[in-house]
Scaffold this motif. Structure first.
Motif, short mmCIF file in Angstrom:
data_model
loop_
_atom_site.label_atom_id
_atom_site.label_comp_id
_atom_site.label_asym_id
_atom_site.label_seq_id
_atom_site.Cartn_x
_atom_site.Cartn_y
_atom_site.Cartn_z
N ALA A 101 -11.60 0.27 1.76
CA ALA A 101 -10.22 1.04 1.61
C ALA A 101 -9.48 0.86 0.34
N ALA A 102 -9.67 -0.35 -0.03
CA ALA A 102 -9.01 -0.50 -1.43
C ALA A 102 -9.67 0.17 -2.48
N GLU A 103 -11.04 0.33 -2.38
CA GLU A 103 -11.57 1.10 -3.45
C GLU A 103 -11.34 2.73 -3.19
N GLU A 104 -11.32 3.12 -2.19
CA GLU A 104 -11.04 4.52 -2.02
C GLU A 104 -9.67 4.76 -2.40
N PHE A 105 -8.56 3.95 -2.24
CA PHE A 105 -7.34 3.93 -2.58
C PHE A 105 -7.25 4.12 -4.14
N THR A 106 -7.77 3.11 -4.78
CA THR A 106 -7.66 2.83 -6.14
C THR A 106 -8.44 4.04 -6.91
N GLY A 107 -9.44 4.78 -6.03
CA GLY A 107 -10.04 5.76 -6.64
C GLY A 107 -9.29 6.96 -6.69
N LYS A 108 -8.19 7.05 -6.04
CA LYS A 108 -7.51 8.31 -5.86
C LYS A 108 -5.91 8.11 -6.47
N GLU A 109 -5.66 6.79 -6.55
CA GLU A 109 -4.24 6.71 -7.18
C GLU A 109 -4.13 5.55 -8.12
N THR A 110 -3.17 5.90 -8.93
CA THR A 110 -3.29 4.68 -9.94
C THR A 110 -1.75 4.29 -9.92
N GLN A 111 -1.05 4.46 -8.90
CA GLN A 111 0.13 3.81 -8.78
C GLN A 111 0.13 3.32 -7.36
N LEU A 112 1.02 2.30 -6.90
CA LEU A 112 1.35 1.85 -5.64
C LEU A 112 2.63 1.26 -5.61
N HIS A 113 3.75 1.95 -4.98
CA HIS A 113 5.08 1.46 -5.16
C HIS A 113 5.39 0.44 -4.01
N ILE A 114 4.75 0.63 -2.65
CA ILE A 114 5.18 0.00 -1.51
C ILE A 114 4.13 -0.31 -0.86
N LEU A 115 3.71 -1.63 -0.45
CA LEU A 115 2.69 -1.94 0.79
C LEU A 115 3.16 -2.46 1.93
N PHE A 116 3.25 -1.60 2.93
CA PHE A 116 3.82 -2.29 4.13
C PHE A 116 2.52 -2.74 4.92
N ASN A 117 2.72 -4.11 4.86
CA ASN A 117 1.59 -4.74 5.77
C ASN A 117 2.01 -5.07 7.18
N ASN A 118 1.98 -3.82 7.93
CA ASN A 118 2.44 -3.83 9.16
C ASN A 118 1.60 -3.92 10.27
N GLY A 119 0.31 -3.64 10.29
CA GLY A 119 -0.57 -3.35 11.45
C GLY A 119 -0.79 -4.71 11.92
N GLY A 120 -1.31 -5.09 13.05
CA GLY A 120 -1.58 -6.24 13.66
C GLY A 120 -2.06 -6.29 15.25
N VAL A 121 -2.52 -7.10 15.78
CA VAL A 121 -2.88 -7.46 17.10
C VAL A 121 -2.16 -8.56 17.84
N ALA A 168 7.43 -3.62 -7.62
CA ALA A 168 6.59 -3.00 -6.51
C ALA A 168 6.83 -4.23 -5.36
N ARG A 169 6.85 -3.46 -4.32
CA ARG A 169 7.10 -4.42 -3.02
C ARG A 169 5.99 -4.25 -2.12
N VAL A 170 6.01 -5.49 -1.51
CA VAL A 170 4.99 -5.97 -0.39
C VAL A 170 5.76 -6.39 0.74
N VAL A 171 5.93 -5.54 1.62
CA VAL A 171 6.66 -5.84 3.00
C VAL A 171 5.68 -6.35 4.15
N ASN A 172 5.87 -7.76 4.53
CA ASN A 172 5.14 -8.33 5.57
C ASN A 172 5.40 -8.36 6.67
N THR A 173 5.08 -7.64 7.92
CA THR A 173 5.65 -7.86 9.17
C THR A 173 5.02 -9.03 9.80
N SER A 174 6.34 -10.17 10.36
CA SER A 174 5.86 -11.09 11.07
C SER A 174 6.68 -10.94 12.36
N SER A 175 7.15 -11.96 13.04
CA SER A 175 7.69 -12.01 14.30
C SER A 175 8.73 -12.94 14.51
N LEU A 176 9.42 -13.06 15.55
CA LEU A 176 10.24 -14.03 16.04
C LEU A 176 9.37 -15.39 16.34
#
Length: 317
Positions: A101-121, A168-176
């Motif tokens: 996924a990272a390789e696919e993204f960097t193959g398409k884009e040269t910039q990344l302003h915000i990464l929302f690390n939101n997914g989870g189980v 650039a921002r990295v936003v990490n979804t945690s929890s109470l």
């Protein structure tokens, strides 16, 4: 120990019954030219986050493991916003998929302003582990996001360098629940008797604590180079995360849960606003407020130990 319990109880009350938000999606500035990734954005809080970003003209990548569900979400979001998100195939429970996924993204884009690390189980069956035999919750919620962030750091750093004064921002979804855990038992992170003794609920809390620890360590290591990293509790929400909770318990819990759109508020505030650029290393709480970090989550020794373990797991992938 008693003081920790009292602190956690007061914090839980404060965050479970938050005041009306002073921030709304209408306060998001124009995001034209911004490139953003939201993991787990095919549903729930991630989808609501992507929706608001699209409404404000960002280029949004929806990173998810199900192409079918992601494309359904992209179609739905286009009907609501008139804007089309991009799909990025990402299975956080498989480090090889994360790398692709990272390789696919960097193959398409040269910039990344915000990464929302939101997914989870949340609280899956105990027999479920990642492709690399890591506890599914820690492997998905923490390790997968660590590796994704690590691989995208060169792009994040280059973006920050190209826009002085605009980190650039990295936003990490945690929890109470992260606040009820004050350490990481590394013996439970791979399938073992210790992991089975811990059980799914404790392992979930540990993974969310890990999100906060990782976020703080990322801030310590890269803030001087233009990275802003924050962790947050999105709130008590009615989402698909509760799908593994037994039905009768879920019906009781639902009484205390808020609609999904509320959950996007805090991370959108952190990720898009001018104020959010100053929140590096903070722990944010519902709705769009700064909370008090768990002392263990900001302990540099805890952060270093976790970072070392994470690096060991991705070596050679």
């Amino acid at each position: 120990m008693k003081l920790l319990y009292i602190r956690a109880l007061l914090s839980a009350i404060n965050q479970s019954f938050p005041p009306k938000s002073k921030f709304s999606v209408d306060d998001i500035p124009d995001l034209t030219g911004k490139v953003i990734i939201v993991t787990g954005a095919n549903q729930g809080v991630g989808k609501e986050t992507a929706k608001a970003l699209l409404q404000h003209n960002a280029k949004v990548y929806i990173a998810a493991r199900s192409e079918e569900r992601a494309k359904e979400a992209i179609k739905d979001l286009k009907s609501q916003t008139g804007k089309e998100a991009q799909f990025l195939l990402l299975d956080l429970a498989d480090l090889h998929s994360v790398k692709r996924a990272a390789e696919e993204f960097t193959g398409k884009e040269t910039q990344l302003h915000i990464l929302f690390n939101n997914g989870g189980v949340m609280i899956p069956p105990m027999e479920q582990v990642t492709a690399q035999n890591i506890d599914l919750q820690f492997g998905t919620n923490v390790l997968g996001h660590f590796y994704l962030t690590k691989l995208l750091l060169p792009t994040l750093l280059a973006t920050a360098a190209a826009t002085p004064g605009h980190p650039a921002r990295v936003v990490n979804t945690s929890s109470l629940v992260s606040e009820s855990v004050h350490s990481i038992n590394f013996n439970t992170l791979k399938d073992s008797p210790a992991r089975k003794r811990a059980g799914p609920n404790a392992l979930y809390g540990q993974s969310k604590f890990g999100n906060a620890v990782f976020s703080n360590e990322l801030q310590r290591r890269y803030s001087a180079e233009g990275i802003v990293s924050v962790a947050l509790n999105p709130g008590n929400l009615k989402t698909e995360l509760q799908r593994h909770i037994p039905g009768f318990m879920r019906s009781i819990i639902n009484v205390m849960l808020y609609p999904v759109p509320y959950g996007a508020l805090t991370q959108l505030w952190a990720g898009t606003t001018e104020e959010g650029a100053s929140l590096g290393g903070k722990y944010l709480i519902p709705w769009a407020r700064v909370g008090k970090s768990d002392p263990a989550a900001v302990d540099p020794e805890v952060g270093k130990a976790l970072w070392t373990w994470l690096e060991e797991q991705v070596a050679g992938i």
